[in-house]
Design a protein around this motif. Structure first.
Motif, PDB file in Angstrom:
ATOM      1  N   VAL A 284       0.840  -1.206   0.000  1.00 30.17           N
ATOM      2  CA  VAL A 284       0.000   0.000   0.000  1.00 30.17           C
ATOM      3  C   VAL A 284       0.874   1.255   0.000  1.00 30.17           C
ATOM      4  CG1 VAL A 284      -1.658   1.339   1.355  1.00 30.17           C
ATOM      5  CG2 VAL A 284      -1.956  -1.137   1.112  1.00 30.17           C
ATOM      6  N   ALA A 285       1.897   1.273   0.827  1.00 30.58           N
ATOM      7  CA  ALA A 285       2.762   2.451   0.938  1.00 30.58           C
ATOM      8  C   ALA A 285       3.495   2.742  -0.366  1.00 30.58           C
ATOM      9  CB  ALA A 285       3.760   2.262   2.073  1.00 30.58           C
ATOM     10  N   THR A 286       3.916   1.698  -1.058  1.00 32.67           N
ATOM     11  CA  THR A 286       4.691   1.878  -2.290  1.00 32.67           C
ATOM     12  C   THR A 286       3.817   1.957  -3.539  1.00 32.67           C
ATOM     13  OG1 THR A 286       4.988  -0.531  -2.464  1.00 32.67           O
ATOM     14  CG2 THR A 286       6.716   0.727  -1.343  1.00 32.67           C
ATOM     15  N   LYS A 287       2.494   1.907  -3.360  1.00 36.00           N
ATOM     16  CA  LYS A 287       1.544   1.954  -4.485  1.00 36.00           C
ATOM     17  C   LYS A 287       1.735   0.780  -5.448  1.00 36.00           C
ATOM     18  CE  LYS A 287      -0.979   4.688  -4.516  1.00 36.00           C
ATOM     19  NZ  LYS A 287      -2.233   4.722  -3.732  1.00 36.00           N
ATOM     20  N   HIS A 288       1.997  -0.396  -4.896  1.00 32.27           N
ATOM     21  CA  HIS A 288       2.155  -1.596  -5.719  1.00 32.27           C
ATOM     22  C   HIS A 288       1.278  -2.727  -5.192  1.00 32.27           C
ATOM     23  CE1 HIS A 288       5.526   0.423  -7.633  1.00 32.27           C
ATOM     24  NE2 HIS A 288       5.643  -0.576  -8.464  1.00 32.27           N
ATOM     25  N   GLU A 289       0.032  -2.372  -4.910  1.00 41.87           N
ATOM     26  CA  GLU A 289      -0.903  -3.357  -4.358  1.00 41.87           C
ATOM     27  C   GLU A 289      -1.152  -4.517  -5.320  1.00 41.87           C
ATOM     28  OE1 GLU A 289      -2.198   0.809  -2.866  1.00 41.87           O
ATOM     29  OE2 GLU A 289      -1.532  -0.105  -4.748  1.00 41.87           O
ATOM     30  N   ILE A 290      -1.299  -4.204  -6.591  1.00 38.01           N
ATOM     31  CA  ILE A 290      -1.591  -5.258  -7.572  1.00 38.01           C
ATOM     32  C   ILE A 290      -0.352  -6.120  -7.810  1.00 38.01           C
ATOM     33  CG2 ILE A 290      -2.239  -5.714  -9.975  1.00 38.01           C
ATOM     34  CD1 ILE A 290      -4.033  -3.275  -9.843  1.00 38.01           C
ATOM     35  N   VAL A 291       0.819  -5.506  -7.782  1.00 36.46           N
ATOM     36  CA  VAL A 291       2.052  -6.267  -7.954  1.00 36.46           C
ATOM     37  C   VAL A 291       2.219  -7.277  -6.818  1.00 36.46           C
ATOM     38  CG1 VAL A 291       4.578  -6.109  -8.036  1.00 36.46           C
ATOM     39  CG2 VAL A 291       3.182  -4.463  -9.294  1.00 36.46           C
ATOM     40  N   LEU A 292       1.742  -6.940  -5.624  1.00 29.08           N
ATOM     41  CA  LEU A 292       1.798  -7.895  -4.512  1.00 29.08           C
ATOM     42  C   LEU A 292       1.012  -9.154  -4.843  1.00 29.08           C
ATOM     43  CD1 LEU A 292       2.566  -8.683  -1.627  1.00 29.08           C
ATOM     44  CD2 LEU A 292       0.510  -7.474  -0.838  1.00 29.08           C
ATOM     45  N   ALA A 293      -0.114  -8.993  -5.527  1.00 30.26           N
ATOM     46  CA  ALA A 293      -0.912 -10.167  -5.903  1.00 30.26           C
ATOM     47  C   ALA A 293      -0.170 -11.056  -6.896  1.00 30.26           C
ATOM     48  CB  ALA A 293      -2.246  -9.721  -6.500  1.00 30.26           C
ATOM     49  N   ILE A 294       0.738 -10.454  -7.683  1.00 27.03           N
ATOM     50  CA  ILE A 294       1.537 -11.233  -8.633  1.00 27.03           C
ATOM     51  C   ILE A 294       2.705 -11.896  -7.911  1.00 27.03           C
ATOM     52  CG2 ILE A 294       2.953 -11.133 -10.723  1.00 27.03           C
ATOM     53  CD1 ILE A 294       1.317  -8.639 -11.544  1.00 27.03           C
ATOM     54  N   VAL A 295       3.468 -11.079  -7.185  1.00 25.51           N
ATOM     55  CA  VAL A 295       4.636 -11.595  -6.459  1.00 25.51           C
ATOM     56  C   VAL A 295       4.206 -12.638  -5.427  1.00 25.51           C
ATOM     57  CG1 VAL A 295       6.517 -10.978  -4.893  1.00 25.51           C
ATOM     58  CG2 VAL A 295       5.952  -9.489  -6.831  1.00 25.51           C
ATOM     59  N   GLY A 296       3.117 -12.367  -4.749  1.00 23.41           N
ATOM     60  CA  GLY A 296       2.586 -13.308  -3.761  1.00 23.41           C
ATOM     61  C   GLY A 296       1.518 -14.207  -4.349  1.00 23.41           C
ATOM     62  N   GLY A 297       1.659 -14.531  -5.626  1.00 22.55           N
ATOM     63  CA  GLY A 297       0.656 -15.352  -6.299  1.00 22.55           C
ATOM     64  C   GLY A 297       0.452 -16.710  -5.653  1.00 22.55           C
ATOM     65  N   LEU A 298       1.506 -17.264  -5.064  1.00 21.25           N
ATOM     66  CA  LEU A 298       1.378 -18.547  -4.374  1.00 21.25           C
ATOM     67  C   LEU A 298       0.375 -18.437  -3.236  1.00 21.25           C
ATOM     68  CD1 LEU A 298       2.389 -21.468  -3.865  1.00 21.25           C
ATOM     69  CD2 LEU A 298       4.113 -20.480  -2.352  1.00 21.25           C
ATOM     70  N   PHE A 299       0.436 -17.340  -2.479  1.00 18.11           N
ATOM     71  CA  PHE A 299      -0.511 -17.130  -1.387  1.00 18.11           C
ATOM     72  C   PHE A 299      -1.931 -16.960  -1.931  1.00 18.11           C
ATOM     73  CE2 PHE A 299       3.463 -14.916   0.202  1.00 18.11           C
ATOM     74  CZ  PHE A 299       3.912 -16.007   0.933  1.00 18.11           C
ATOM     75  N   VAL A 300      -2.040 -16.289  -3.070  1.00 18.34           N
ATOM     76  CA  VAL A 300      -3.354 -16.082  -3.694  1.00 18.34           C
ATOM     77  C   VAL A 300      -3.963 -17.416  -4.098  1.00 18.34           C
ATOM     78  CG1 VAL A 300      -4.565 -15.050  -5.652  1.00 18.34           C
ATOM     79  CG2 VAL A 300      -2.745 -13.769  -4.499  1.00 18.34           C
ATOM     80  N   VAL A 301      -3.162 -18.278  -4.719  1.00 16.25           N
ATOM     81  CA  VAL A 301      -3.660 -19.581  -5.162  1.00 16.25           C
ATOM     82  C   VAL A 301      -4.081 -20.437  -3.965  1.00 16.25           C
ATOM     83  CG1 VAL A 301      -2.990 -21.754  -6.271  1.00 16.25           C
ATOM     84  CG2 VAL A 301      -2.356 -19.574  -7.318  1.00 16.25           C
ATOM     85  N   GLU A 302      -3.285 -20.419  -2.907  1.00 19.00           N
ATOM     86  CA  GLU A 302      -3.638 -21.180  -1.703  1.00 19.00           C
ATOM     87  C   GLU A 302      -4.970 -20.690  -1.134  1.00 19.00           C
ATOM     88  OE1 GLU A 302      -2.140 -23.924  -0.762  1.00 19.00           O
ATOM     89  OE2 GLU A 302      -0.238 -23.487   0.238  1.00 19.00           O
ATOM     90  N   THR A 303      -5.176 -19.379  -1.119  1.00 15.73           N
ATOM     91  CA  THR A 303      -6.424 -18.818  -0.609  1.00 15.73           C
ATOM     92  C   THR A 303      -7.596 -19.175  -1.509  1.00 15.73           C
ATOM     93  OG1 THR A 303      -5.182 -16.972   0.345  1.00 15.73           O
ATOM     94  CG2 THR A 303      -7.560 -16.691   0.121  1.00 15.73           C
ATOM     95  N   LEU A 304      -7.398 -19.071  -2.827  1.00 12.90           N
ATOM     96  CA  LEU A 304      -8.470 -19.416  -3.765  1.00 12.90           C
ATOM     97  C   LEU A 304      -8.877 -20.881  -3.646  1.00 12.90           C
ATOM     98  CD1 LEU A 304      -7.400 -17.476  -7.003  1.00 12.90           C
ATOM     99  CD2 LEU A 304      -9.341 -16.992  -5.503  1.00 12.90           C
ATOM    100  N   SER A 305      -7.904 -21.744  -3.356  1.00 13.73           N
ATOM    101  CA  SER A 305      -8.232 -23.170  -3.223  1.00 13.73           C
ATOM    102  C   SER A 305      -9.196 -23.395  -2.062  1.00 13.73           C
ATOM    103  CB  SER A 305      -6.951 -23.996  -3.026  1.00 13.73           C
ATOM    104  OG  SER A 305      -6.379 -23.779  -1.754  1.00 13.73           O
ATOM    105  N   VAL A 306      -9.029 -22.627  -0.988  1.00 10.74           N
ATOM    106  CA  VAL A 306      -9.940 -22.740   0.156  1.00 10.74           C
ATOM    107  C   VAL A 306     -11.317 -22.184  -0.202  1.00 10.74           C
ATOM    108  CG1 VAL A 306     -10.360 -21.993   2.522  1.00 10.74           C
ATOM    109  CG2 VAL A 306      -8.055 -22.640   1.818  1.00 10.74           C
ATOM    110  N   ILE A 307     -11.346 -21.020  -0.859  1.00 11.19           N
ATOM    111  CA  ILE A 307     -12.622 -20.401  -1.239  1.00 11.19           C
ATOM    112  C   ILE A 307     -13.396 -21.314  -2.183  1.00 11.19           C
ATOM    113  CG2 ILE A 307     -13.656 -18.455  -2.467  1.00 11.19           C
ATOM    114  CD1 ILE A 307     -11.303 -16.739  -1.455  1.00 11.19           C
ATOM    115  N   ILE A 308     -12.712 -21.848  -3.185  1.00  6.46           N
ATOM    116  CA  ILE A 308     -13.362 -22.736  -4.152  1.00  6.46           C
ATOM    117  C   ILE A 308     -13.885 -23.994  -3.463  1.00  6.46           C
ATOM    118  CG2 ILE A 308     -12.939 -24.225  -6.160  1.00  6.46           C
ATOM    119  CD1 ILE A 308     -10.905 -22.070  -7.094  1.00  6.46           C
TER     120      ILE A 308
END
Length: 362
Positions: A284-308
């Motif tokens: 948030v501070a560096t204005k790279h919120e969307i880039v975090l979703a890319i760099v931390g894509g592994l965390f995103v996939v793990e979370t999506l697996s639970v939601i799905i």
């Protein structure tokens, strides 16, 4: 602290000019945090083992091997990360920088919440801890306070906007919705790391990889020359977050020494909620919120697996995965724990490289 004490002496003594260099202080913060975590680790683990009757409770519905290999291992090892991270940051960062304090607020606030959750688990001997509702409310309050604080620190042109990677000039105006988005980013990152933390070493290495990427991003966007050259949005003051992130890498390395298979300690929610929230706050501070979703894509996939998994099971009564989060699915398929962990590390590294490429593709 050292910067604030010694850098003014640089005008009279050339040797103290070294402390003005951000790169030197970032490297020193990393080494300090590593040293502290290695030094304090054995004593802290003995204390956790002595105060926890039987260590972290293991899920009965989880992989059966965990009941044999992980039973009795103490949790709350995130304290080791937090102690080393905070002390190192306070020693080497410029304590006049508001971004450093805002990120520390999120880190310690989420860490305190995780500590309460872990404490309830080990004292009540179950895997529930703090209720999900109360946990989300506490995260939202802490995240909102930090989001408003950072909004006041950010340049007016950036304070209520969302920057998009690749598109150099495009800023999406959010107005009063910016604190909401920023809070969700911090909460999402925190809980995503928490869901990923299920195998020895699985979460901490991708966190360190993401921290390394964002240390570079913070350094670049906080430097007008580099920001202009790469056509990034210049955010004065955020370069100091490279010191914090370098300390996180050092603390993570020290923790990994004790968390490497077979783990002597688990980070627990004390660690996963705090370091995940820290990454979100830096994004948030560096204005790279969307880039975090890319760099931390592994965390995103793990979370999506639970939601799905939850969504599909409630709709049909059937499961998409053998078990969620995703790493447990591969355990159920017969993959060795070390195989899953190392392959997930590789995926995290690839995603980090993709995220870094957005800095140049404009």
């Amino acid at each position: 602290m050292i910067f604030n004490l010694l850098s003014p002496l640089a005008d009279d003594f050339q040797v103290f000019n070294l402390f003005r260099y951000l790169t030197f202080r970032a490297g020193a913060a990393c080494m300090t945090a590593l040293f502290l975590s290695m030094l304090l680790g054995p004593s802290l683990i003995r204390w956790l083992r002595a105060t926890q009757n039987g260590g972290q409770p293991i899920r009965e519905d989880g992989p059966q091997s965990h009941l044999l290999t992980k039973k009795g291992t103490p949790t709350m090892g995130g304290l080791l990360i937090l102690i080393a991270l905070v002390i190192s940051t306070l020693i080497w960062a410029d304590l006049r920088n508001g971004y450093v304090w805002a990120v520390l607020l999120v880190t310690l606030g989420f860490g305190a919440l995780g500590f309460a959750d872990d404490w309830l688990k080990v004292t009540k001997r179950n895997t529930k801890g703090v209720s999900g509702r109360h946990k989300l409310i506490a995260q939202a309050l802490i995240g909102a306070a930090a989001a408003i604080w950072m909004m006041l620190l950010l340049p007016p042109a950036l304070s209520t906007t969302l920057a998009l990677p690749v598109f150099k000039e495009l800023l999406v105006p959010l107005g009063i919705l910016f604190p909401v988005l920023a809070t969700l980013v911090m909460m999402g990152a925190s809980n995503a790391v928490n869901l990923t933390d299920g195998l020895d070493g699985l979460a901490i290495v991708p966190v360190m990889i993401a921290a390394g990427v964002f240390a570079l991003i913070a350094y670049l966007v906080g430097n007008r020359v580099f920001a202009d050259y790469l056509q990034l949005h210049f955010v004065p003051g955020t370069g100091e977050l490279a010191v914090f992130l370098s300390a996180l890498i050092g603390a993570g390395l020290g923790f990994l020494w004790f968390n490497a298979p077979p783990a002597k300690v688990f980070m627990g929610d004390t660690g996963s909620l705090s370091i995940g929230g820290a990454l979100g706050a830096v994004a948030v501070a560096t204005k790279h919120e969307i880039v975090l979703a890319i760099v931390g894509g592994l965390f995103v996939v793990e979370t999506l697996s639970v939601i799905i998994q939850v969504f599909w099971f409630k709709r049909t009564g059937r499961r998409v995965f053998l078990m969620a989060p995703l790493h447990h699915h591969f355990e159920k398929k017969g993959w060795a724990e070390s195989t899953i962990v190392i392959r997930f590390w590789i995926i995290a590294m690839v995603l980090a490289l993709i995220g870094l490429s957005t800095l140049k593709i404009r």
